[in-house]
Design a protein around this motif. Sequence first.
Motif, PDB file in Angstrom:
ATOM      1  N   TYR A 187       0.802  -1.209   0.000  1.00 11.39           N
ATOM      2  CA  TYR A 187       0.000   0.000   0.000  1.00 11.39           C
ATOM      3  C   TYR A 187       0.843   1.271   0.000  1.00 11.39           C
ATOM      4  N   SER A 188       2.135   1.185  -0.317  1.00 14.79           N
ATOM      5  CA  SER A 188       2.991   2.367  -0.204  1.00 14.79           C
ATOM      6  C   SER A 188       2.523   3.490  -1.132  1.00 14.79           C
ATOM      7  N   GLY A 189       2.116   3.174  -2.351  1.00 16.47           N
ATOM      8  CA  GLY A 189       1.625   4.211  -3.259  1.00 16.47           C
ATOM      9  C   GLY A 189       0.359   4.860  -2.740  1.00 16.47           C
ATOM     10  N   LEU A 190      -0.534   4.050  -2.197  1.00 15.33           N
ATOM     11  CA  LEU A 190      -1.781   4.573  -1.656  1.00 15.33           C
ATOM     12  C   LEU A 190      -1.537   5.409  -0.391  1.00 15.33           C
ATOM     13  N   LYS A 191      -0.533   5.016   0.401  1.00 17.58           N
ATOM     14  CA  LYS A 191      -0.173   5.811   1.580  1.00 17.58           C
ATOM     15  C   LYS A 191       0.325   7.186   1.159  1.00 17.58           C
ATOM     16  N   PHE A 192       1.232   7.216   0.179  1.00 17.68           N
ATOM     17  CA  PHE A 192       1.761   8.502  -0.289  1.00 17.68           C
ATOM     18  C   PHE A 192       0.654   9.344  -0.890  1.00 17.68           C
ATOM     19  N   PHE A 193      -0.195   8.722  -1.702  1.00 18.71           N
ATOM     20  CA  PHE A 193      -1.318   9.446  -2.301  1.00 18.71           C
ATOM     21  C   PHE A 193      -2.229  10.022  -1.225  1.00 18.71           C
ATOM     22  N   SER A 194      -2.546   9.226  -0.205  1.00 18.01           N
ATOM     23  CA  SER A 194      -3.431   9.699   0.865  1.00 18.01           C
ATOM     24  C   SER A 194      -2.818  10.875   1.608  1.00 18.01           C
ATOM     25  N   LEU A 195      -1.524  10.801   1.874  1.00 14.00           N
ATOM     26  CA  LEU A 195      -0.859  11.908   2.572  1.00 14.00           C
ATOM     27  C   LEU A 195      -0.878  13.170   1.716  1.00 14.00           C
ATOM     28  N   LEU A 196      -0.518  13.037   0.446  1.00 18.27           N
ATOM     29  CA  LEU A 196      -0.482  14.203  -0.448  1.00 18.27           C
ATOM     30  C   LEU A 196      -1.871  14.797  -0.632  1.00 18.27           C
ATOM     31  N   TRP A 197      -2.851  13.975  -0.876  1.00 14.85           N
ATOM     32  CA  TRP A 197      -4.224  14.474  -1.080  1.00 14.85           C
ATOM     33  C   TRP A 197      -4.799  15.045   0.209  1.00 14.85           C
ATOM     34  N   GLY A 198      -4.479  14.448   1.342  1.00 15.63           N
ATOM     35  CA  GLY A 198      -4.927  14.994   2.617  1.00 15.63           C
ATOM     36  C   GLY A 198      -4.389  16.396   2.828  1.00 15.63           C
ATOM     37  N   ILE A 199      -3.107  16.581   2.553  1.00 13.25           N
ATOM     38  CA  ILE A 199      -2.501  17.908   2.708  1.00 13.25           C
ATOM     39  C   ILE A 199      -3.121  18.896   1.722  1.00 13.25           C
ATOM     40  N   LEU A 200      -3.238  18.494   0.442  1.00 10.98           N
ATOM     41  CA  LEU A 200      -3.802  19.401  -0.575  1.00 10.98           C
ATOM     42  C   LEU A 200      -5.219  19.841  -0.218  1.00 10.98           C
ATOM     43  N   TYR A 201      -6.059  18.884   0.151  1.00 11.74           N
ATOM     44  CA  TYR A 201      -7.455  19.221   0.441  1.00 11.74           C
ATOM     45  C   TYR A 201      -7.584  20.054   1.720  1.00 11.74           C
ATOM     46  N   VAL A 202      -6.846  19.709   2.745  1.00 14.16           N
ATOM     47  CA  VAL A 202      -6.969  20.472   3.997  1.00 14.16           C
ATOM     48  C   VAL A 202      -6.427  21.890   3.813  1.00 14.16           C
ATOM     49  N   VAL A 203      -5.293  22.041   3.140  1.00 13.52           N
ATOM     50  CA  VAL A 203      -4.728  23.384   2.942  1.00 13.52           C
ATOM     51  C   VAL A 203      -5.669  24.232   2.083  1.00 13.52           C
ATOM     52  N   ALA A 204      -6.142  23.675   0.964  1.00 16.30           N
ATOM     53  CA  ALA A 204      -7.069  24.436   0.108  1.00 16.30           C
ATOM     54  C   ALA A 204      -8.346  24.779   0.865  1.00 16.30           C
ATOM     55  N   GLY A 205      -8.846  23.821   1.649  1.00 13.19           N
ATOM     56  CA  GLY A 205     -10.072  24.074   2.411  1.00 13.19           C
ATOM     57  C   GLY A 205      -9.880  25.127   3.480  1.00 13.19           C
TER      58      GLY A 205
END
Length: 150
Positions: A5-23
């Motif tokens: 799940y390493s790719g999904l972990k990295f994706f989740s971290l990146l998307w979590g940061i992007l969405y929270v910062v934009a929000g």
Amino acid sequence: MERNYSGLKFFSLLWGILYVVAGLIQVGKGVGLLPVSFLSSSLLPAELAGGLVLVVIGAVFFVAIFEFSKDSFEGSAYAYVGILLCLVFGILYFLSMVADLINAYILAMEGYEEWTFVDSFKPALYLGILSGVVYAVWKNRFKPVNQGGF
């Protein structure tokens, strides 16, 4: 069969940061904590409800990271739900853009004289498009694994 799940972990971290910062930027601009001219006002508009939606989606991705840190396979479920939320809200904002387009160019509604595509190009839309691209690339990874259950 153990999955990586390493790719999904990295994706989740990146998307979590992007969405929270934009929000948080949208919420900050919406409640007046940040000036409306902070960053690009057209790509990160002052929008309280839209910003809160982005923060909630980002929180789903952070829960996925938390579950992955416990070596739980449930992290992938949270990541998939986060991607689904990204796509759903991206589609909703796209439909809103189409409605604005119809109001501006077909119906010539009052108040839409100065409307452009950039006015409706909001973070949920462009982050949803990016999520759609990621989903299309990783489409085969999202298939469920038969673990001998039912």
